[in-house]
Design a protein around this motif. Structure first.
Motif, PDB file in Angstrom:
ATOM      1  N   ARG A   1      36.677  58.846  92.348  1.00  0.00           N
ATOM      2  CA  ARG A   1      36.524  58.666  90.903  1.00  0.00           C
ATOM      3  C   ARG A   1      36.031  59.952  90.245  1.00  0.00           C
ATOM      4  N   GLY A   2      36.746  61.039  90.567  1.00  0.00           N
ATOM      5  CA  GLY A   2      36.302  62.348  90.100  1.00  0.00           C
ATOM      6  C   GLY A   2      37.269  63.065  89.186  1.00  0.00           C
TER       7      GLY A   2
ATOM      8  N   SER B   1      36.803  45.557  80.177  1.00  0.00           N
ATOM      9  CA  SER B   1      35.591  45.583  80.995  1.00  0.00           C
ATOM     10  C   SER B   1      35.621  44.549  82.121  1.00  0.00           C
ATOM     11  N   SER B   2      36.360  43.457  81.923  1.00  0.00           N
ATOM     12  CA  SER B   2      36.455  42.416  82.961  1.00  0.00           C
ATOM     13  C   SER B   2      37.509  42.744  84.008  1.00  0.00           C
ATOM     14  N   PHE B   3      38.334  43.749  83.726  1.00  0.00           N
ATOM     15  CA  PHE B   3      39.384  44.154  84.666  1.00  0.00           C
ATOM     16  C   PHE B   3      39.102  45.595  85.090  1.00  0.00           C
ATOM     17  N   TRP B   4      38.160  45.748  85.987  1.00  0.00           N
ATOM     18  CA  TRP B   4      37.606  47.063  86.277  1.00  0.00           C
ATOM     19  C   TRP B   4      38.651  48.040  86.799  1.00  0.00           C
ATOM     20  N   LEU B   5      39.607  47.574  87.614  1.00  0.00           N
ATOM     21  CA  LEU B   5      40.599  48.489  88.174  1.00  0.00           C
ATOM     22  C   LEU B   5      41.543  49.002  87.091  1.00  0.00           C
ATOM     23  N   LEU B   6      42.016  48.110  86.227  1.00  0.00           N
ATOM     24  CA  LEU B   6      42.892  48.527  85.132  1.00  0.00           C
ATOM     25  C   LEU B   6      42.152  49.452  84.174  1.00  0.00           C
ATOM     26  N   ARG B   7      40.886  49.124  83.902  1.00  0.00           N
ATOM     27  CA  ARG B   7      40.068  49.981  83.035  1.00  0.00           C
ATOM     28  C   ARG B   7      39.907  51.366  83.646  1.00  0.00           C
ATOM     29  N   LEU B   8      39.674  51.415  84.955  1.00  0.00           N
ATOM     30  CA  LEU B   8      39.504  52.699  85.640  1.00  0.00           C
ATOM     31  C   LEU B   8      40.784  53.522  85.564  1.00  0.00           C
ATOM     32  N   ILE B   9      41.935  52.873  85.733  1.00  0.00           N
ATOM     33  CA  ILE B   9      43.216  53.583  85.670  1.00  0.00           C
ATOM     34  C   ILE B   9      43.421  54.192  84.287  1.00  0.00           C
ATOM     35  N   VAL B  10      43.107  53.425  83.238  1.00  0.00           N
ATOM     36  CA  VAL B  10      43.263  53.919  81.864  1.00  0.00           C
ATOM     37  C   VAL B  10      42.372  55.134  81.630  1.00  0.00           C
ATOM     38  N   LEU B  11      41.111  55.045  82.058  1.00  0.00           N
ATOM     39  CA  LEU B  11      40.173  56.143  81.833  1.00  0.00           C
ATOM     40  C   LEU B  11      40.537  57.374  82.663  1.00  0.00           C
TER      41      LEU B  11
END
Length: 386
Positions: free
Chosen positions: A143-144, A254-264
């Motif tokens: 996550r870098g 926020s409830s879909f952490w993996l999708l949120r991480l991909i977007v960010l």
């Protein structure tokens, strides 16, 4: 009457915000790029100029050794520095010298990795693309992706609660006792951070940079620099406009952490592309138009102007701070310089002398914007990021 006051306040904040962004994007960032380019050129000139591989190995080993040593002793330096705050001149000289050396040795690491890749792998679009993909494979699980950004994507200010706290690690492991287990975790954290993640970031930067070199006016350095700079600035400004929308999407996911991480992570990577283009463009413009026939004169000019201006502006930490931000862990907002400077200069003291975390935070209780800025200044382990 109250509405008029609110409108004036809103207009004033808007003007200050625009001026703030102008300073960060068009003043501080070019100064940081000049410091990097000048130092890089001087290392090319003085460190075994006729033996490129040996020169890069020396550069890499010196940079990593210095960085790790500073990481190991920075807490001791922070405790010692508290005694110097009463001697302002000494405090300024010591801390700014430390920031300067941090910048030089951070550049040394990047030059070493970059030069060794050029020396052993050569330059081609296929090579650059493959190396970029491999680098992303390394940093994405950690996550870098956010750590690929440089100014104007992030800033680190010279007024700081812990002035020597510059060299961090990915997992922030601290050896607080002498147990074997803690020592192993600390060493592993150091190795992952300085032997794996930082070189992976260099690999990605080089991959995108080399692809652009080979595609965008490869035979015209000046035109390539102009187009690269313009496209980098344009994309970065577009990202600034899109930032609030991306944050709203992030909250909704926020409830879909993996999708949120991909977007960010996707947003962070696009920001990196903009910053990479910006840096490459200014590098090329400097090489094309500033003492094009003298690497030494060009290097000295860029080095002195870059570092000198950053020290005056209170942003010299930005050239050498090793931070490991975690994708999706922190809210992302555009960098703020004037608000930090205003707090550091409160009570009539010059910003270079002030520990921003010790300012009168109670005075900002009625101002929501100032409250958020205080939180950013107090957390010295995190640079200001977009």
């Amino acid at each position: 009457m109250e509405n008029d006051v609110n409108r004036k306040t809103s207009w004033r904040k808007t003007v200050l915000r625009i001026f703030d962004l102008f300073l960060v994007i068009f003043i501080i960032t070019p100064c940081c790029i000049l410091a990097w380019r000048g130092t890089w050129l001087l290392m090319d000139y003085y460190i075994l100029p006729k033996k490129s591989k040996a020169s890069c190995w020396i550069s890499l080993l010196l940079g990593i050794t210095y960085s790790i040593c500073c990481h190991l002793i920075q807490e001791v330096l922070n405790r010692t520095c508290t005694r110097l705050r009463t001697i302002q001149v000494v405090y300024i000289i010591v801390t700014r010298l430390y920031y300067y050396l941090a910048g030089v040795f951070s550049i040394s690491v990047w030059r070493g990795v970059w030069g060794l890749l050029d020396a052993y792998l050569g330059k081609s679009i296929l090579n650059a693309t493959v190396s970029c993909v491999l680098g992303l494979i390394v940093i994405i699980p950690f996550r870098g992706v956010s750590n690929l950004s440089f100014p104007p994507g992030f800033l680190s200010y010279d007024w700081n609660e812990k002035p020597f706290d510059l060299f961090h690690t990915r997992f922030n492991m601290q050896q607080r006792d002498t147990t074997f287990h803690e020592a192993v975790k600390h060493v592993a954290d150091l190795l992952v951070s300085y032997i794996l993640l930082i070189p992976a970031s260099v690999v990605i930067w080089r991959g995108v940079w080399e692809c652009t070199d080979l595609i965008l006016y490869p035979k015209n350095l000046g035109m390539s620099g102009i187009v690269s700079t313009a496209s980098g600035y344009s994309l970065f400004l577009i990202l600034l406009v899109l930032n609030p929308g991306v944050q709203r999407i992030s909250h909704k996911l926020s409830s879909f952490w993996l999708l949120r991480l991909i977007v960010l992570q996707l947003y962070a990577f696009i920001q990196f592309i903009a910053v990479n283009s910006m840096w490459r463009g200014i590098f090329n413009l400097l090489d094309a138009f500033v003492f094009p026939d003298s690497k030494l004169n060009r290097g000295i000019t860029a080095h002195v102007i870059g570092f000198g201006a950053l020290i005056i502006l209170g942003a010299s930490r930005s050239t050498g701070q090793v931070s490991f931000m975690v994708d999706g862990a922190d809210e992302s907002e555009p960098v703020k310089y004037l608000s930090h400077l205003r707090k550091a200069c409160s009570n009539g003291r010059y910003s270079l002398l002030v520990d921003a975390s010790s300012e009168d935070q109670s005075q900002s209780a009625s101002d929501e914007d100032e409250n958020s800025n205080t939180d950013e200044i107090t957390n010295s382990n995190k640079p200001d990021i977009i």
